[in-house]
Design an enzyme around this catalytic site. Sequence first.
Site, short mmCIF file in Angstrom:
data_model
loop_
_atom_site.label_atom_id
_atom_site.label_comp_id
_atom_site.label_asym_id
_atom_site.label_seq_id
_atom_site.Cartn_x
_atom_site.Cartn_y
_atom_site.Cartn_z
N CYS A 162 9.60 1.55 3.59
CA CYS A 162 10.47 0.42 3.94
C CYS A 162 11.90 0.87 4.20
CB CYS A 162 10.45 -0.62 2.83
SG CYS A 162 11.23 -0.05 1.32
N GLU A 176 -5.14 -3.67 -2.16
CA GLU A 176 -6.57 -3.35 -2.13
C GLU A 176 -6.83 -2.01 -1.45
OE1 GLU A 176 -4.92 -5.69 -0.63
OE2 GLU A 176 -5.84 -6.44 1.20
N LYS A 220 -1.19 -6.80 -9.50
CA LYS A 220 -2.18 -6.78 -8.42
C LYS A 220 -1.83 -5.64 -7.46
CE LYS A 220 -2.81 -8.13 -4.31
NZ LYS A 220 -3.64 -7.16 -3.60
N PHE A 265 0.81 -1.23 0.00
CA PHE A 265 0.00 0.00 0.00
C PHE A 265 0.84 1.28 0.00
CE2 PHE A 265 0.75 -0.03 4.64
CZ PHE A 265 0.95 1.32 4.88
N GLU A 317 8.64 -4.15 13.31
CA GLU A 317 8.40 -3.05 12.37
C GLU A 317 7.12 -2.33 12.77
OE1 GLU A 317 7.44 -4.07 8.25
OE2 GLU A 317 8.50 -2.27 7.57
N SER A 377 5.03 -6.97 3.50
CA SER A 377 5.59 -7.30 4.81
C SER A 377 6.34 -8.64 4.77
CB SER A 377 4.44 -7.37 5.82
OG SER A 377 3.54 -8.38 5.42
#
Length: 491
Positions: free
Chosen positions: A290, A185, A182, A158, A391, A235
């Site tokens: 990240c 979402e 993909k 995301f 994290e 992740s």
Amino acid sequence: MPEVAERPDVRTLDNFIGGRWVKSHATDFFDVHNPAVGQVIGRTPLSTAADVDAAVQAAARAFPAWRETPVNARAQVLFKYKAQLEEHFDELARTVTTEHGKTLSESRGSVRRGIECVEVACGAPSLMQGLALEDISRDIDCHFVRQPLGVCAAIAPFNFPAMVPMWFLPFAIVTGNTFVLKPSEQVPLSQRMMVDLLQRCDLPPGVVNLVNGGSDVVNAICDHPTIRAVSFVGSTPIARHVYQRASHAGKRVQALGGAKNFVVVMPDADLERSIEAISESFYGCAGERCLAGSMLVPVGAAHRETRDRMVAQAKALKVGDGLQPGVTMGPLISAKHRDRVVGYVDKGVAEGAKLLLDGRQTRVPDRPNGYYVGPTIFDEVSPTMAIGSEEIFGPVASICPVETLADAIAVMQAHPNANATSIFTSSGKSAREFAKHATASMVGVNIGVAAPMAYFPFGGAKDSFFGDLKAHGRDAFDFYTDKKVTIARWF
Ligand code: NAD
């Protein structure tokens, strides 16, 4: 506010298959939010394995003609794509901010990074070349060429909706593959726009397809027998899952995972000139990066000044709607993620870390329903605490003071993640020592966010990366091609 299904202004997204936007077979949907205001702005269909199969079939049909298209003609499509992305640059950046929350200037930066990938991929006629050697034996010559694999897929996270897909898409198609994307979402809108723009560039139908959804789509991609290569960013647990599942199905896989990044400050660091970069590492994109700093590790006498300057710098940030001028830190992606980050701050307090700045109660007066957490700083954090080891992916800086550079390196090396790390120092010797022994694969020296440009490889090590070849740069040309060797003798 009425249910989303009843609201005409909230559109359910379609999939893009075989050159057309088509309805998904989904029966479940995910609400897309504008996190700055907490409002639903779209619905992502959670597509099915049948949707993935339709996209893969379209990509497989498009492959034979696309791979025969000369490489410079494929690159011309990307030159046109760059022009489209430049023309719609601001609209795209605004879409990123609207669905993700980062500030407009951060979104612009990320769109720029995405375009840079397109630019590098345009170099395919040079970068895709193989090698040749004559007379490997008497009258025998040998050469290798790079050939596309077939249908390739990428699964995005995301946090960089317009940038991360560009780490893969342009490289995959310019090398002659066809592609299934993909999006996360949570942020499908920028990628819808980017696929729309690509359609204006004379790309044959089926070369690029997009399937919206969640884990069912991911698993169907991993399992589909026709897909030859899978790129994943997200992740660590899901990266590991995708790596194992897709490689078990015989695919080439690169899976970029999560991070816990250590920023080391030496007593000889020029903090006057560095503190902005250090603060930006922790609070840029509200920590949803990240490459974001998470653990701030001052060495010896650096502790006090680093701590005081960090607090002053963090207090000066303006939290709010990223579309508004003057805002320097936007909201988190969702209410769920905000609660998770707040939960980490609660844990840090419970575990005995010293809370110097508390962002839990941050409210933005004209955006009362947004998902905000203000900049937060803990001191006296140990690497065994939850905030010192997991994290957080939010605007939380954990200060972990140590005595020596060797201690700092040891703390970093002990962590299972190894994505990015930075050192601030005026000593070349310390910098060299640090870079040599860093477990992370992206190292900054007096740089807070060590983000490799599109012509260098991007990716970490240990639990931050599963695979071999990394994202973009020359690795992308290796990942998306098979090196075919021909050995020939002519009589
Ligand atoms: P995520 O792992 O939750 O989701 C990533 C993708 O996996 C999404 O498309 C999602 O739909 C899918 N997914 C989620 N749960 C799944 C499941 N159980 N089974 C199958 N698929 C599933 O990650 P995120 O929250 O979207 O992104 C943030 C994470 O991504 C952070 O950990 C961050 O460090 C990481 N990230 C890493 C890099 C890198 O270069 N290493 C870059 C960006 C983000």
